[in-house]
Design a protein around this motif. Structure first.
Motif, PDB file in Angstrom:
ATOM      1  N   LEU A   1     -32.912 -70.564 -98.021  1.00 16.14           N
ATOM      2  CA  LEU A   1     -34.187 -69.892 -97.746  1.00 16.14           C
ATOM      3  C   LEU A   1     -35.101 -69.921 -98.968  1.00 16.14           C
ATOM      4  O   LEU A   1     -36.315 -70.081 -98.845  1.00 16.14           O
ATOM      5  CB  LEU A   1     -33.935 -68.443 -97.325  1.00 16.14           C
ATOM      6  CG  LEU A   1     -33.587 -68.184 -95.864  1.00 16.14           C
ATOM      7  CD1 LEU A   1     -33.458 -66.695 -95.618  1.00 16.14           C
ATOM      8  CD2 LEU A   1     -34.617 -68.781 -94.919  1.00 16.14           C
TER       9      LEU A   1
ATOM     10  N   ARG B   1     -30.814 -62.782 -90.481  1.00 13.40           N
ATOM     11  CA  ARG B   1     -29.467 -62.907 -91.027  1.00 13.40           C
ATOM     12  C   ARG B   1     -29.465 -62.658 -92.537  1.00 13.40           C
ATOM     13  O   ARG B   1     -28.619 -61.927 -93.056  1.00 13.40           O
ATOM     14  CB  ARG B   1     -28.916 -64.299 -90.717  1.00 13.40           C
ATOM     15  CG  ARG B   1     -27.557 -64.613 -91.332  1.00 13.40           C
ATOM     16  CD  ARG B   1     -27.180 -66.050 -91.039  1.00 13.40           C
ATOM     17  NE  ARG B   1     -26.083 -66.512 -91.877  1.00 13.40           N
ATOM     18  CZ  ARG B   1     -25.723 -67.784 -92.018  1.00 13.40           C
ATOM     19  NH1 ARG B   1     -26.403 -68.727 -91.365  1.00 13.40           N
ATOM     20  NH2 ARG B   1     -24.721 -68.119 -92.802  1.00 13.40           N
ATOM     21  N   HIS B   2     -30.426 -63.258 -93.230  1.00 10.05           N
ATOM     22  CA  HIS B   2     -30.480 -63.090 -94.680  1.00 10.05           C
ATOM     23  C   HIS B   2     -30.789 -61.643 -95.058  1.00 10.05           C
ATOM     24  O   HIS B   2     -30.147 -61.074 -95.958  1.00 10.05           O
ATOM     25  CB  HIS B   2     -31.534 -64.012 -95.274  1.00 10.05           C
ATOM     26  CG  HIS B   2     -31.711 -63.859 -96.747  1.00 10.05           C
ATOM     27  ND1 HIS B   2     -30.677 -63.984 -97.643  1.00 10.05           N
ATOM     28  CD2 HIS B   2     -32.824 -63.563 -97.488  1.00 10.05           C
ATOM     29  CE1 HIS B   2     -31.126 -63.785 -98.883  1.00 10.05           C
ATOM     30  NE2 HIS B   2     -32.420 -63.521 -98.803  1.00 10.05           N
TER      31      HIS B   2
ATOM     32  N   ASP C   1     -32.829 -66.944 -88.905  1.00 12.01           N
ATOM     33  CA  ASP C   1     -32.430 -67.206 -90.290  1.00 12.01           C
ATOM     34  C   ASP C   1     -32.797 -66.028 -91.191  1.00 12.01           C
ATOM     35  O   ASP C   1     -32.012 -65.586 -92.042  1.00 12.01           O
ATOM     36  CB  ASP C   1     -33.123 -68.460 -90.828  1.00 12.01           C
ATOM     37  CG  ASP C   1     -32.635 -69.745 -90.198  1.00 12.01           C
ATOM     38  OD1 ASP C   1     -31.471 -69.793 -89.755  1.00 12.01           O
ATOM     39  OD2 ASP C   1     -33.435 -70.700 -90.143  1.00 12.01           O
TER      40      ASP C   1
ATOM     41  N   HIS D   1     -26.761 -69.559 -97.657  1.00 10.35           N
ATOM     42  CA  HIS D   1     -27.896 -69.311 -96.770  1.00 10.35           C
ATOM     43  C   HIS D   1     -29.093 -68.786 -97.569  1.00 10.35           C
ATOM     44  O   HIS D   1     -30.236 -69.219 -97.367  1.00 10.35           O
ATOM     45  CB  HIS D   1     -27.482 -68.309 -95.693  1.00 10.35           C
ATOM     46  CG  HIS D   1     -28.539 -68.031 -94.669  1.00 10.35           C
ATOM     47  ND1 HIS D   1     -29.036 -68.991 -93.823  1.00 10.35           N
ATOM     48  CD2 HIS D   1     -29.214 -66.879 -94.365  1.00 10.35           C
ATOM     49  CE1 HIS D   1     -29.957 -68.469 -93.031  1.00 10.35           C
ATOM     50  NE2 HIS D   1     -30.079 -67.181 -93.342  1.00 10.35           N
TER      51      HIS D   1
ATOM     52  N   ALA E   1     -37.977 -71.915 -91.791  1.00  6.67           N
ATOM     53  CA  ALA E   1     -36.920 -70.992 -91.395  1.00  6.67           C
ATOM     54  C   ALA E   1     -37.251 -70.461 -90.006  1.00  6.67           C
ATOM     55  O   ALA E   1     -38.412 -70.509 -89.570  1.00  6.67           O
ATOM     56  CB  ALA E   1     -36.789 -69.841 -92.384  1.00  6.67           C
TER      57      ALA E   1
END
Length: 264
Positions: free
Chosen positions: A165, A239-240, A236, A161, A232
């Motif tokens: 990104l 979460r990162h 997203d 992930h 993104a």
């Protein structure tokens, strides 16, 4: 650097201070080692290009002392203005569009600057022209294409992930004219600019707390651009950032190439 309205990572944003702190931890020891080897000392005249933060400028000022001079320039001097006292002179300046802020410098240095400048060729010529005969140029810049991943060890979904990104971040940079493979070109470019005794090396930080801090600050700073460009979603990014905050990811930065040479 390029004009601030074109620069993806604006120095005026809140996260910029966190990024400067991370760069200080990651790269100052390498920069200072090279500057020491180039003979920095009392009485020298230095031009710090794209100063941005204060750590290198303050270090140079201490080394050259009251008989020397450090001209610190950037398109946005809001963060470096606090050290604008002798021997430091701070000027607003665009290295890719304006004439040098003087001549006869013993040392010219730029770190993580030229990669963002649209007219990099003119900027490099300007820096070389500002040197006295025998003066030294040290240019340090990233090469995101040489190692493009925040997680080189892509062993799980969190790492995959993160790497997806980063692809979006690299696209935003490229769309603004950033040369993602600039660092590797520096030795050749310094020779083509007429410098002698050109050498280079690289610094590749991995699994450092400063890498984690830099990743978090950078993603938060460009969050709006990633979402607006459809690269993104907010989910997203959240979460990162949560994965980064866990402290379990071995994060890396792009390698920084340092190249130096002497003007005849």
């Amino acid at each position: 650097m390029t004009r601030s309205d074109e620069y993806l990572l604006d120095n005026r944003q809140e996260e910029a201070g966190e990024r400067f702190d991370a760069f200080t931890a990651l790269f100052d020891p390498t920069t200072f080692r090279h500057l020491e080897a180039l003979g920095i000392g009392p009485g020298l005249r230095c031009w710090e290009v794209g100063a941005g933060g204060t750590s290198v400028v303050s270090w140079l000022a201490e080394k050259v002392g009251p008989t020397g001079k450090v001209v610190a320039t950037d398109i946005d001097v809001s963060r470096v203005a606090v050290v604008a006292r002798p021997p430091v002179e701070v000027r607003v300046h665009d290295v890719g569009a304006e004439e040098p802020p003087g001549e006869g410098f013993d040392l010219v240095h730029a770190r993580l600057v030229l990669v963002h400048v649209r007219d990099r060729e003119r900027a490099l010529r300007s820096m070389v022209s500002a040197l006295r005969p025998g003066g030294r140029l040290l240019v340090e810049d990233a090469d995101a294409a040489l190692q493009p991943l925040p997680c080189p060890d892509e062993y799980g979904p969190e790492q995959e992930h993160a790497n997806r990104l980063r692809h979006g971040f690299r696209k935003l940079l490229a769309d603004r004219g950033v040369d993602l493979s600039y660092g590797r070109k520096l030795p050749r470019l310094l020779r083509e600019a007429g410098l002698r005794d050109v050498q280079a090396d690289a610094r590749f930080p991995l699994a450092s707390p400063a890498c984690t801090a830099l990743e978090s600050a950078t993603v938060r700073q460009i969050r709006g651009q990633l979402v607006a460009a459809g690269l993104a979603t907010d989910e997203d990014i959240d979460r990162h950032l949560s994965n980064v905050a866990s402290g379990t990811m071995d994060l890396a930065t792009a390698p920084m190439i340092s190249a130096w040479g002497r003007k005849e």
